[in-house]
Design a protein around this motif. Sequence first.
Motif, mmCIF file in Angstrom:
data_model
loop_
_atom_site.group_PDB
_atom_site.id
_atom_site.type_symbol
_atom_site.label_atom_id
_atom_site.label_comp_id
_atom_site.label_asym_id
_atom_site.label_seq_id
_atom_site.Cartn_x
_atom_site.Cartn_y
_atom_site.Cartn_z
ATOM 1 N N VAL A 198 0.849 -1.200 0.000
ATOM 2 C CA VAL A 198 0.000 0.000 0.000
ATOM 3 C C VAL A 198 0.883 1.248 0.000
ATOM 4 C CG1 VAL A 198 -1.813 1.266 1.197
ATOM 5 C CG2 VAL A 198 -1.823 -1.235 1.216
ATOM 6 N N TYR A 199 1.934 1.246 0.833
ATOM 7 C CA TYR A 199 2.849 2.381 0.848
ATOM 8 C C TYR A 199 3.423 2.627 -0.558
ATOM 9 C CZ TYR A 199 3.016 1.605 5.973
ATOM 10 O OH TYR A 199 2.698 1.440 7.289
ATOM 11 N N LYS A 200 3.897 1.545 -1.165
ATOM 12 C CA LYS A 200 4.511 1.683 -2.495
ATOM 13 C C LYS A 200 3.498 2.149 -3.528
ATOM 14 C CE LYS A 200 6.290 -2.494 -2.564
ATOM 15 N NZ LYS A 200 7.021 -3.683 -3.062
ATOM 16 N N ALA A 201 2.264 1.681 -3.403
ATOM 17 C CA ALA A 201 1.228 2.052 -4.372
ATOM 18 C C ALA A 201 0.939 3.547 -4.347
ATOM 19 C CB ALA A 201 -0.054 1.265 -4.103
ATOM 20 N N LEU A 202 1.096 4.169 -3.187
ATOM 21 C CA LEU A 202 0.871 5.619 -3.098
ATOM 22 C C LEU A 202 1.801 6.373 -4.034
ATOM 23 C CD1 LEU A 202 0.508 6.027 0.782
ATOM 24 C CD2 LEU A 202 -1.338 6.030 -0.916
ATOM 25 N N ILE A 203 3.021 5.857 -4.200
ATOM 26 C CA ILE A 203 3.982 6.476 -5.110
ATOM 27 C C ILE A 203 3.809 5.938 -6.528
ATOM 28 C CG2 ILE A 203 6.423 6.679 -5.709
ATOM 29 C CD1 ILE A 203 5.830 8.403 -3.387
ATOM 30 N N SER A 204 3.768 4.615 -6.669
ATOM 31 C CA SER A 204 3.798 4.005 -8.006
ATOM 32 C C SER A 204 2.569 4.342 -8.837
ATOM 33 C CB SER A 204 3.952 2.480 -7.895
ATOM 34 O OG SER A 204 2.828 1.904 -7.240
ATOM 35 N N ASN A 205 1.417 4.509 -8.184
ATOM 36 C CA ASN A 205 0.219 4.840 -8.959
ATOM 37 C C ASN A 205 -0.144 6.321 -8.858
ATOM 38 O OD1 ASN A 205 -1.582 3.503 -10.783
ATOM 39 N ND2 ASN A 205 -3.252 3.937 -9.367
ATOM 40 N N SER A 206 0.846 7.101 -8.410
ATOM 41 C CA SER A 206 0.735 8.568 -8.405
ATOM 42 C C SER A 206 -0.419 9.103 -7.575
ATOM 43 C CB SER A 206 0.628 9.100 -9.850
ATOM 44 O OG SER A 206 1.763 8.735 -10.600
ATOM 45 N N VAL A 207 -0.809 8.380 -6.510
ATOM 46 C CA VAL A 207 -1.715 8.983 -5.531
ATOM 47 C C VAL A 207 -0.990 10.170 -4.922
ATOM 48 C CG1 VAL A 207 -3.108 8.595 -3.480
ATOM 49 C CG2 VAL A 207 -2.674 6.703 -5.067
ATOM 50 N N ILE A 208 0.278 9.952 -4.644
ATOM 51 C CA ILE A 208 1.196 11.025 -4.272
ATOM 52 C C ILE A 208 2.039 11.350 -5.499
ATOM 53 C CG2 ILE A 208 3.258 11.545 -2.909
ATOM 54 C CD1 ILE A 208 2.052 9.864 -0.656
ATOM 55 N N ASP A 209 2.136 12.624 -5.835
ATOM 56 C CA ASP A 209 2.899 13.049 -7.010
ATOM 57 C C ASP A 209 4.325 13.360 -6.589
ATOM 58 O OD1 ASP A 209 3.934 14.131 -9.291
ATOM 59 O OD2 ASP A 209 2.287 15.541 -9.652
ATOM 60 N N SER A 210 5.230 12.430 -6.843
ATOM 61 C CA SER A 210 6.615 12.603 -6.401
ATOM 62 C C SER A 210 7.330 13.701 -7.177
ATOM 63 C CB SER A 210 7.383 11.282 -6.547
ATOM 64 O OG SER A 210 7.334 10.806 -7.879
ATOM 65 N N SER A 211 6.805 14.100 -8.336
ATOM 66 C CA SER A 211 7.458 15.166 -9.101
ATOM 67 C C SER A 211 7.328 16.527 -8.421
ATOM 68 C CB SER A 211 6.873 15.233 -10.515
ATOM 69 O OG SER A 211 5.528 15.689 -10.495
ATOM 70 N N LEU A 212 6.438 16.620 -7.424
ATOM 71 C CA LEU A 212 6.237 17.885 -6.708
ATOM 72 C C LEU A 212 7.156 18.034 -5.502
ATOM 73 C CD1 LEU A 212 2.319 18.024 -6.671
ATOM 74 C CD2 LEU A 212 3.878 19.069 -8.328
ATOM 75 N N PHE A 213 7.851 16.958 -5.146
ATOM 76 C CA PHE A 213 8.667 16.990 -3.928
ATOM 77 C C PHE A 213 9.746 18.072 -3.981
ATOM 78 C CE2 PHE A 213 7.989 12.206 -2.772
ATOM 79 C CZ PHE A 213 6.652 12.469 -2.563
ATOM 80 N N GLU A 214 10.416 18.176 -5.124
ATOM 81 C CA GLU A 214 11.569 19.082 -5.225
ATOM 82 C C GLU A 214 11.179 20.532 -4.961
ATOM 83 O OE1 GLU A 214 15.116 20.228 -8.427
ATOM 84 O OE2 GLU A 214 13.414 19.016 -9.055
ATOM 85 N N LYS A 215 9.964 20.916 -5.375
ATOM 86 C CA LYS A 215 9.529 22.311 -5.250
ATOM 87 C C LYS A 215 8.801 22.594 -3.935
ATOM 88 C CE LYS A 215 9.061 22.678 -10.267
ATOM 89 N NZ LYS A 215 8.142 22.924 -11.410
ATOM 90 N N ALA A 216 8.695 21.591 -3.085
ATOM 91 C CA ALA A 216 7.984 21.773 -1.823
ATOM 92 C C ALA A 216 8.787 22.650 -0.858
ATOM 93 C CB ALA A 216 7.710 20.417 -1.191
ATOM 94 N N ASP A 217 8.094 23.192 0.145
ATOM 95 C CA ASP A 217 8.756 24.021 1.154
ATOM 96 C C ASP A 217 9.811 23.217 1.893
ATOM 97 O OD1 ASP A 217 5.644 25.669 2.068
ATOM 98 O OD2 ASP A 217 7.102 26.109 0.483
#
Length: 968
Positions: free
Chosen positions: A406-425
């Motif tokens: 389930v943890y991995k699915a949050l990233i792999s299926n883009s529930v969480i958008d990892s491309s936004l991490f770099e620009k985060a506060d």
Amino acid sequence: MVDAIKELLVKIIKSRLTVLFLVMVILAAVLIQHLFSLQVVNGKEYQNNFTLQIEKTRTISGTRGDIYDRNGKLLASNELSYSVTVEDNGTYNTTYEKNQSLNQEFDTLIDMIESNGDEIVKDFPIVMDGNGNYKFTVEGSSLQRFRADVYGRKKTSDLKFNKDLDYDEAKASAQQIVDYLCARNKYDVRLEDTQKDYEKYQESESQTSTEAVYYDKTRRFEIMTLRYALAQNAYQKYVATPIATDVSNETVAMVKENADQLQGAEILEDTKRVYYEPEYYSHIIGYTGKVSEEEYETLHAEDESYETTDIVGRSGIEKAMESQLKGTKGKETVYVDNLGKVQKIKDSTDSAPGNDVYLSIDADLQKAVYNLLEQQLAGILYSKIRDVKSTTVKASSDVIVPIYDVYKALISNSVIDSSLFEKADDSSVQKQVYDTFQSKKKQVIPQIETQLKNSDTPYEDLSDDMQSYVKYIVSWLQETKVFDADKVDSSDTVYQNWRNESISIREYLEHAISEKWIDITAFNINDKYADSEEVYNALVSYISEELSADAEFDKLVYESLIMGDSISGRQLCVILYEQGVLDPEKDSDYDSVKSGSMSAYSFLRKKIKNLDITPAQLALNPCTGSCVITNPKTGELLACVSYPGYDNNKLANVMDSDYYNKLYTDGSHPLYNNATQQTTAPGSTYKMVTAAAALTEGIITPSTEIQTKGQFDKIHPSPKCWIYPSNHGSINISEAIRDSCNYFFYDLGYRLSLSGDTYNEKKGVDILSQYAKDFGLGEKTGLEIDEAKASVSDEYPVTTAIGQSNNNFTTVQLARYVSAVANSGTVYNMTLLSKVTDSDGKVLETYSPTVKNTMDNVAASSWDAIHYGMKMVADTHSQFDDLTVQVAGKTGTAQQANTPNHALFVGYAPYDDPEIAIATRIACGYTSSNTADFAAKVIQYYFNPEDKDELLSGTAANVDASSNSVND
């Protein structure tokens, strides 16, 4: 003195210069008079004549017809909207001047549009991800057609190796296409770091007065996509190209206020296609979009009014009923000024709206079934999640879902958008996770390079992380066509060793190069790479460079960090709030999970239970399903549900390529219609076919009893009944259906294959195949939307008799089949349509199911025996106990390697006078008791709508996780 003056005057008068002077004075006076008349006396009139000198004819599209359900509920219509359009109507001295002007204008327009929260059109077949990488959103023939358009080839077969570009146009990557279109000899959209080259180009073109404009990568891509869209209409002067649709009033005002500075830009009043509650009906209705070249050629051949800029039905009913839904076009002749702005309408012909289409489905039933199916899927998933890192369970019915999946699915299926991490506060959890990722990736790329260059470690001996990286590399090389899988010789020894995981990735790729399975031109190979070692090193460098900027590969790195506990479940849960997937202000669990007082395991199970996170989002098994409901008395289709659905509003009108790409890569495959396109073995739901065949062919009678055993030993290998090593004793056909006794039906398949005492497989297969076809199985049902061609088994009659072998059917085909069982043998050709009316409500055409065939050869007593057996099936399932109607049904499971079993149920109700027939399938649903439970809820909703609030609770269904026995 006086005489001297007279003589001088005479000389002057007689002088040719004097005559010339007088003529010049007179001409000057005439000219001044004309200038005065033009500029002062008649200036306004002439100015109007100048600005109105360009006449053009514009097409006015007819409003598209509406789509309704059987009860008149509106499902699709049109709403007023405004679009920003640009016409390529400027006059330029050089290509450079044109590029500079258009690029600057698009840059200005994009600023205006985006400053008001609107978006430019995103229907370009390439998207740019968060890491700045380009990806195609189309494939196959559509991709080749796009490549041909880019390189100006009339046919895809004209694509060739381009010597100037030094690559094959037919294999051009997304990056290569973007670079080609942005180049100075195309649209000349430059990046800041190319300023020196740009200045040289200016000098070579002798352009010194125009200031160069430079763009960042995102803006460069946006401008390029708009330039490409404009170029598609370049051969049609004064054809408007939409660059933004459904824009806000603020954008409308801003563009109008600056109209005098924007060549060819205009605000047009338009309509947009709108779909209501789209996820429930998207697979049926489909969506509209700009006509493709292939579609245009087909449609224009039938109707010359179609134009290359038209919006047409692209899928579903929108496509099937295009000729009815499209309106009749009107025309208007207008005068425009030198900027292309309309100044006056000369004349016009009104357009006419399209016809309205009514579907056979009940929208409320469709919606309820969809929600019940989602609740059931969530309940199954919830019941299978365990607080473990991994599992070694092999039996498909006992598979569990580790919480780490389930943890991995949050990233792999883009529930969480990892491309936004770099620009985060910097203070955010996202930034913490990104820093961890960056550190890991700096280690991973060199490790992969070492593995590729120096290691002979067989794949089977690699670490789990390295196996996933290596597997991804091979898959990625094949997807990008660098590795041509079609050239691989499956009998090749090295290939077989790779399949057996007994050799290293280095050995496999080196062999692939020697066998020319790898296209070395794809990775900047040149003359200095003379031997195989240097070619291989170039490939390794290419892989490393591409992986460094590959967002999908990044997900593997994140998964490695999750499995190694470098990224925690708690961090991921907090990120769900930081990215707005969950709302911290409305969710009391936010503080608990952030502080750690609630574990990530408990938190995520709760969110799945409450459907705050859905099965579709996670794309873990099970995450898909389908259900089709018909009226067996008339053959009418009442519901045709596929889960998950999608928002066809984002694909309609002008496609949102970013959204389409997300759907395309989603692990739950939302674009796929599970009801009409997914095929699996029917399992034991097929046993009524075998029963009808055996009874009608005289192999048995309704009272014939067979002494069953646990294993059928009349053939070898000998298949077993699900109850083995026990047995069902001596039973008749109705009891065999009730018990789903495989032995009984094995024996029927065997008896149908006997010619005298000789076992003849072909005879048995032919008989079962014919009866399956009589029931409508194995053929398309007649629906107007895309439907997979299923297959009737043509081998192994003994296992065919229980629905295995190579039987494969869609859910909608199973629905037609069970409807024929319910009504004792009338098979209908199905339709999604009810009627077509004009815009005033006048009925133009009606639709209803037609009879395909009737099974008159099956005796009434045989039907009674089958029906009674199905009733007893429902009686053995407690889910049907409390219903107000009696149900007849049959459960089934279809096995598939490496996944939980597919669960199926077919049935009808009421038993004594069927009003509905139902077929449902939950892919990877573990056990058919799950589909029986779901079907019971659907039947309860249909016959007891007052229970809908209780049934549609919005929470996961209660599923017994211990109910894993395969007893059908």
